[in-house]
Design an enzyme around this catalytic site. Structure first.
Site, short mmCIF file in Angstrom:
data_model
loop_
_atom_site.label_atom_id
_atom_site.label_comp_id
_atom_site.label_asym_id
_atom_site.label_seq_id
_atom_site.Cartn_x
_atom_site.Cartn_y
_atom_site.Cartn_z
N SER A 163 0.86 -1.22 -0.05
CA SER A 163 -0.01 0.13 0.12
C SER A 163 1.07 1.24 0.08
O SER A 163 1.78 1.49 -0.86
CB SER A 163 -0.85 0.00 1.29
OG SER A 163 -2.12 0.76 1.15
N ASP A 248 -8.97 -5.77 -4.20
CA ASP A 248 -8.76 -4.55 -4.21
C ASP A 248 -9.86 -3.53 -5.03
O ASP A 248 -10.52 -4.19 -5.89
CB ASP A 248 -7.51 -4.25 -4.59
CG ASP A 248 -6.10 -4.11 -3.50
OD1 ASP A 248 -6.36 -3.23 -2.51
OD2 ASP A 248 -5.26 -5.11 -3.69
N HIS A 280 -7.26 -6.15 -0.09
CA HIS A 280 -5.92 -5.36 0.34
C HIS A 280 -5.28 -5.95 1.75
O HIS A 280 -4.13 -5.56 1.62
CB HIS A 280 -6.73 -3.91 0.62
CG HIS A 280 -5.45 -3.02 0.55
ND1 HIS A 280 -5.05 -2.18 -0.59
CD2 HIS A 280 -5.07 -2.32 1.45
CE1 HIS A 280 -4.10 -1.28 -0.29
NE2 HIS A 280 -4.14 -1.34 0.84
#
Length: 307
Positions: A163, A248, A280
């Protein structure tokens, strides 16, 4: 996985989204398919803390090693049983939108990866609002230079970021290491569910502690920097794996695909992987599992099919 390499679009799809939809697209917990948003975040946090506690209890370690003078400029090193300065180093940069997360709860992959002879380094950096994004990029740069100087005989440094950490890792593609006084033996990048063009975030609540300006966006968006000035890899053998979870958000998927395409145009040795049936957060916490496909992909890349 092959993704067709296309010319950059004239207008990004996010610009046509409402403020509400844009906020949703850049809120990963709203796209989880199991446990619900709160449950997914809780599991992610608990898995990270438990993995770190276990790794510190069972592995040889060097903890809180300073790579700079700042209070938050520390890193943890986890070693395999067979110690050697010639080991490959896998450096992990945690996520949390540059405003949460810690090295003290991010040792997800330590057990499976050190078991195969790879040393794992978890890097801390000053999250917002204490640290600006530019400071974070500088801190990660200095941490990598520090590791190169401390372990000059390593089999190479591999950067893995999740991320926000994937963004910080991607920024290392653009560093002039000679200016940092090192010849950096970067062998590979594993970019997990990253954000590579920061402009959409300026229009979401995620920017409240970051205070990103248009100038910041231009200076710290690897997508834009590589589009504006394509940079050839210092080592043609260096691999960049752009990885994203099936669950995601569409915007995270788009950002990953477009960054991969930009790397292709720049001549990087790159590949794109959309990991099936993970969101995610699962894409990272499943790194605690020995047989997880991403662990196998990381190890296969490090050992160049030699496992």
């Amino acid at each position: 996985m092959d993704v067709p390499v296309q010319a950059p679009q004239s207008e990004a799809p996010w610009k046509k989204m409402s403020e509400e939809e844009l906020e949703k697209q850049y809120s990963p917990s709203r796209w989880v398919v199991r446990r619900g948003a709160e449950g997914a975040l809780k599991t992610y946090s608990e898995m990270g803390k438990e993995a770190t506690k276990r790794a510190r209890a069972t592995r040889r370690t060097l903890l809180n090693v300073p790579y700079g003078d700042g209070e938050g400029e520390k890193l943890d090193i986890y070693f395999p049983e067979a110690g050697s300065e010639a080991l490959p180093l896998l450096v992990f940069l945690h996520g949390g939108y540059w405003q949460s997360g810690s090295k003290d709860e991010s040792a997800f992959m330590v057990d499976p990866v050190t078991a195969q002879g790879v040393a794992v380094v978890i890097v801390a950096y000053d999250i917002a609002p204490k640290g600006s994004l530019g400071q974070m990029v500088d801190q990660v740069t200095r941490s990598v230079a520090f590791l190169q100087q401390r372990y000059p005989r390593s089999q190479g440094i591999y950067l893995c970021g999740h991320s926000a950490g994937a963004h910080l890792a991607a920024m290392m593609l653009l560093v002039n290491w000679t200016e940092r006084g090192v010849t950096c033996n970067l062998k590979g990048f594993f970019l997990l569910s990253g954000v590579y063009d920061l402009e959409p975030l300026v229009h979401t609540s995620k920017n409240a502690p970051l205070l990103l300006t248009p100038e910041d966006v231009q200076r710290t968006s690897p997508q834009r920097l590589l589009e504006a000035a394509p940079r050839q890899p210092a080592d043609p053998a260096c691999r960049v794996l752009v990885i994203v979870g099936q669950h995601d958000s569409p915007e995270f998927l788009r950002q990953s695909r477009e960054f991969y395409q930009t790397l292709c145009r720049g001549g990087w040795r790159t590949s794109f992987e959309e990991l099936q049936d993970v969101d995610h957060f699962e894409i990272v916490w499943k790194l605690t599992q020995k047989d997880y496909v991403l662990n196998q992909l990381i190890l296969k890349t490090i050992f160049q099919d030699g496992l």
